[in-house]
Structures are given as C-alpha cells and as structure tokens.
Write a protein that holds these residues in place. Structure first.
Motif: not given
Length: 322
Positions: A94-100, A267-276, A294-299, A311-315
């Motif tokens: 059940x991942x197809x909605x968020x991941x390719x 843990x939460x520092x990282x999650x907050x930054x991903x959400x930001x 977005x998830x592809x760029x992050x991963x 920097x990666x996300x901004x690029x």
C-alpha cells in the motif's frame, strides 16, 4: 550527578554531541524547548483519541495507556512474528500513493529473545534486511504497527536498502547520520497515518502517538540530564508521566540518555526538519508539488546531514521552478 554539565567543558562537549547526532546547530536550550512544545501538541492529539474511545476527560496519560494496552490485547510467541509479517506485508502493498521507488532487497522478520531493531542486509544483496522481534514476552498489540513501520517499511529497511542499492560512492551506501535516518523512520510512522493505515485501528494510532511523544520527551529529558542537572529518577518520572510508558521502560530510557548523551534527540529533530522541508517545497511548487518526487529526492542520495538535505531539496525546487 549523572549529566555532562558537572564536568569542566561538559556543556561544550554536550553541544558537540548534539551537533554530531542531529547534524544541526540547535542548542540544548532550543532542543529542550522544542521538546516541550511538541509534547504538548502530541498530548492534545492523544486526548482527542482518548475521548473518541470514551475515556474520562481527566484521565491521566498513564491510566489511559493502561486501558489501551488492556483493550487492544497482547500476543505471545510465534503469533508476534506472524503479526509483524502481516503488518509489513500490508505496508509493502500500500505504498503506491506516496512512493514510486522501492528497494529490491527483501525484509524478513526474525523472532527470538531480542527484538525491536533492524539489521541491514548485505551490500551484495545475498542477505535480506532483518527486523528482529522479541517473541519471548507478551507483546501489546497497540504498539506493533508503528514499530514495524519505523524499523521496516517504509522506515529503516526502506531507506537503508535504497541507499545500499543506489549509485553512490561506496561509503555513502552504508553511512548513517542519526538526524536523517531516525528522522526518516519517525516520519515513516507519521505518513502511515496520512496514508490511512490507522483508519480502522484507533489503538494503533495511539501507539503511534505514544512513540512520537516519547521522542519529544527524550528531547526534554536528555537535555534535562546533561544541561539542567536532572537525576535519573527525575528523567524517568518525566518520561512515564508524559508518555504513559511503563516505569521499567522509563527507567531504561533514562539510563540510555545518561550513557549515550544527545543521540536520542535526533529522532524528532530529524522528523521536524523533514516536515519543514516538505512544507517549504509544497509552498514553493504549489500544484507542481509531487509527494512521490519529494520522497525520491530525500531517499535517492542516501543518509546525509540534515543541513545537506536542505541543500538537496532546495536544488530540486529550483530545478522545477527555473
């Protein structure tokens, strides 16, 4: 005394450890205050779920989670491993909605006398990723889904296996930065809720919220110990009263922060930054924002310091806009 601040240079060393684990420049005070704010937010969500289950408005978090544990039930022995396998199979389907993108490496559940952690597969692909599940003690059902998503799919296994399989320099196939890796795994717990995986599982959703509350309480307790001079007992009591975990679990957590300063704040520092970063991308791109992209760029770049991820996300945003 058990905190680093009692030693000459201890506060400076603690700041160094926080930067090492979170890969940010956040100060102990900022992390402590963020934890307090996040804990209040999460507890408000908990209260809404308690009300939906018919619990009294003034019930304590400790008593409420005792009810959650009782009402959701427990599993024993091989039934624990089988349930984790079912949860992970559902997630994988059940991942197809968020991941390719998907890792090629498989994930297997290993039942035994130790558990609640992930071990990556081999770089050559001959050994699958392994989620170790303790089956020698009763397992509260309400906690299981969130733990499986964190350690397995779409959490650690998903992220680490993709990094291992990516066309990256060798050291980047296996290096781990806690702010990114643990932040992603906690983010994975959150998006499971976004994807509707808890719609028919109110107890499982309360398990998710309890785990997130623990990550917020860790920020407060870890900095409390090493910056503000908290004792082990004070940290343990704070954890138990604010998250509903058992006294034994809270005691062990407090000792963990004493022995391993700073790590648990990542843990939460990282999650907050991903959400930001996600919110910034959504704001900048508008209708052009694609959660799968977005998830592809992050991963696809593997584990990186959070400042590099920004920097990666901004690029990526700039490439779409310009």
């Amino acid at each position: 005394k058990v905190g680093l601040s009692q030693y000459d240079g201890g506060e400076e060393y603690y700041q160094f450890l926080l930067k090492t684990f979170t890969t940010t420049d956040l100060t102990p005070v900022e992390i402590h205050e963020t934890g307090i704010v996040e804990l209040a937010r999460i507890q408000e969500e908990m209260r809404q779920r308690f009300a939906e289950l018919g619990y009294d408005d003034d019930i304590s978090i400790v008593d409420a989670y005792a009810l959650v544990a009782k009402e959701s039930g427990t599993l024993n022995g091989e039934a624990i491993a089988e349930e984790y396998e079912a949860i992970l199979q559902h997630a994988d389907q059940n991942l197809d909605e968020y991941f390719d993108i998907r890792p090629q490496a498989s994930l297997e559940v290993v039942g035994g006398n130790v558990g609640a952690f992930y071990s990556p597969g081999s770089l050559d692909g001959t050994r699958p990723g392994q989620f170790y599940a303790r089956i020698t003690n009763p397992e509260p059902v309400y906690k299981m889904a969130s733990l499986a998503y964190h350690e397995g799919i779409p959490g650690h296994h998903f992220q680490i296996a993709l990094a291992q399989e990516s066309d990256l320099p060798g050291f980047r196939n296996s290096i781990i930065f806690d702010g990114y890796a643990e932040g992603w795994a906690l983010y994975a717990e959150y998006i499971a809720s976004e994807m509707g995986w808890y719609e028919d599982d109110p107890y499982g959703d309360l398990g998710r919220l309890q785990y997130e509350a623990l990550r917020a309480a860790r920020m407060v307790a870890d900095t409390g110990i090493h910056m503000y001079g908290w004792t082990q007992a004070e940290a343990s009591t704070f954890l138990q009263m604010n998250t509903g975990i058992t006294k034994g679990f809270a005691d062990n957590e407090a000792w963990r922060y004493i022995a391993y300063p700073g790590q648990a704040t990542a843990y939460l520092v990282g999650k907050i930054e991903l959400m930001r970063l996600r919110e910034e991308a959504m704001s900048a791109l508008g209708d052009d924002f694609d959660i799968k992209a977005f998830h592809r760029v992050v991963l696809e770049n593997g584990s990186v310091p959070l400042m590099v991820l920004e920097e990666i996300v901004q690029q990526w945003i700039d490439e779409i806009l310009y």
